[in-house]
Design a protein around this motif. Structure first.
Motif, PDB file in Angstrom:
ATOM      1  N   LYS A   6       0.738  -1.168   0.131  1.00  0.00           N
ATOM      2  CA  LYS A   6      -0.154   0.014   0.062  1.00  0.00           C
ATOM      3  C   LYS A   6       0.800   1.137  -0.094  1.00  0.00           C
ATOM      4  CE  LYS A   6      -3.866  -1.947   2.428  1.00  0.00           C
ATOM      5  NZ  LYS A   6      -4.771  -1.964   3.433  1.00  0.00           N
ATOM      6  N   GLY A   8       0.910   5.532   0.175  1.00  0.00           N
ATOM      7  CA  GLY A   8      -0.104   6.609   0.651  1.00  0.00           C
ATOM      8  C   GLY A   8       0.921   8.087   0.285  1.00  0.00           C
ATOM      9  N   GLN A  15       3.618  13.043   7.522  1.00  0.00           N
ATOM     10  CA  GLN A  15       4.713  11.861   7.563  1.00  0.00           C
ATOM     11  C   GLN A  15       5.472  11.969   9.036  1.00  0.00           C
ATOM     12  OE1 GLN A  15       7.199  10.485   4.244  1.00  0.00           O
ATOM     13  NE2 GLN A  15       5.676  11.700   3.077  1.00  0.00           N
ATOM     14  N   GLU A  33      -2.867   0.551   6.999  1.00  0.00           N
ATOM     15  CA  GLU A  33      -2.432   1.844   6.546  1.00  0.00           C
ATOM     16  C   GLU A  33      -1.199   1.569   5.370  1.00  0.00           C
ATOM     17  OE1 GLU A  33      -1.615   5.118   9.392  1.00  0.00           O
ATOM     18  OE2 GLU A  33      -1.463   3.476  10.941  1.00  0.00           O
ATOM     19  N   PRO A  34      -0.790   2.531   4.800  1.00  0.00           N
ATOM     20  CA  PRO A  34       0.092   2.194   3.811  1.00  0.00           C
ATOM     21  C   PRO A  34       1.535   1.927   4.232  1.00  0.00           C
ATOM     22  CG  PRO A  34      -1.259   4.162   3.415  1.00  0.00           C
ATOM     23  CD  PRO A  34      -1.609   3.936   4.362  1.00  0.00           C
ATOM     24  N   TRP A  37       5.216   5.949   1.917  1.00  0.00           N
ATOM     25  CA  TRP A  37       4.659   7.157   1.814  1.00  0.00           C
ATOM     26  C   TRP A  37       5.499   8.068   0.850  1.00  0.00           C
ATOM     27  CZ3 TRP A  37       0.284   8.165   3.951  1.00  0.00           C
ATOM     28  CH2 TRP A  37      -0.326   7.555   5.058  1.00  0.00           C
ATOM     29  N   GLU A 115      -3.123   4.684  -1.897  1.00  0.00           N
ATOM     30  CA  GLU A 115      -4.262   5.392  -0.987  1.00  0.00           C
ATOM     31  C   GLU A 115      -3.890   6.803  -0.839  1.00  0.00           C
ATOM     32  OE1 GLU A 115      -5.093   4.753   3.528  1.00  0.00           O
ATOM     33  OE2 GLU A 115      -5.327   3.226   2.155  1.00  0.00           O
ATOM     34  N   CYS A 117      -4.243  10.236   1.312  1.00  0.00           N
ATOM     35  CA  CYS A 117      -4.777  10.383   2.537  1.00  0.00           C
ATOM     36  C   CYS A 117      -4.824  11.926   3.143  1.00  0.00           C
ATOM     37  CB  CYS A 117      -3.822   9.778   3.519  1.00  0.00           C
ATOM     38  SG  CYS A 117      -3.670   8.408   3.758  1.00  0.00           S
TER      39      CYS A 117
END
Length: 117
Positions: A6, A8, A15, A33-34, A37, A115, A117
């Motif tokens: 995943k 994000g 972050q 959650e991812p 990032w 994803e 956010c």
């Protein structure tokens, strides 16, 4: 290997706040959650470009035993392939397995999920 990686999108400040809260124990990382990032969609697009996704696909499907073998498979120069894979490794998309002087790239996931956010 994770089945799904995943990804994000969150600002560097978001972050950082998330990481500090996890380190302080005031927040736990959720299973949904991812794992990776990016600070922006543009940054993600540079790393997950069509060319890099083709490299990842070749790594997953061909399972090359070296960077040179992967470069031959995709028809690119080995230094270019190495540079791209090292960038992706910094984000946890690939890992390198050393066997003597040979380095074998390996994907860390089977599927990619993004994803926002």
């Amino acid at each position: 290997m994770n089945k799904v990686l995943k990804v994000g999108i969150a600002t560097v400040q978001e972050q950082r706040a998330r990481s500090l809260a996890i380190a302080a124990g005031t927040r736990q990382r959720g299973d949904d959650e991812p794992h990776v990032w990016f600070p922006s969609v543009a940054a993600m697009a540079r790393v997950l470009s069509d060319e890099n996704m083709a490299l990842l696909k070749a790594v997953r499907e061909q399972r090359p035993d070296s960077m040179d073998a992967l470069a031959q498979v995709v028809g690119k120069h080995a230094p270019d392939v190495s540079r791209s894979l090292h960038t992706m490794a910094a984000y946890g998309l690939v890992e390198f397995i050393k066997n003597g002087r040979t380095v074998m790239p390996q994907a860390t996931f089977e599927h990619l999920s993004v994803e926002f956010c």
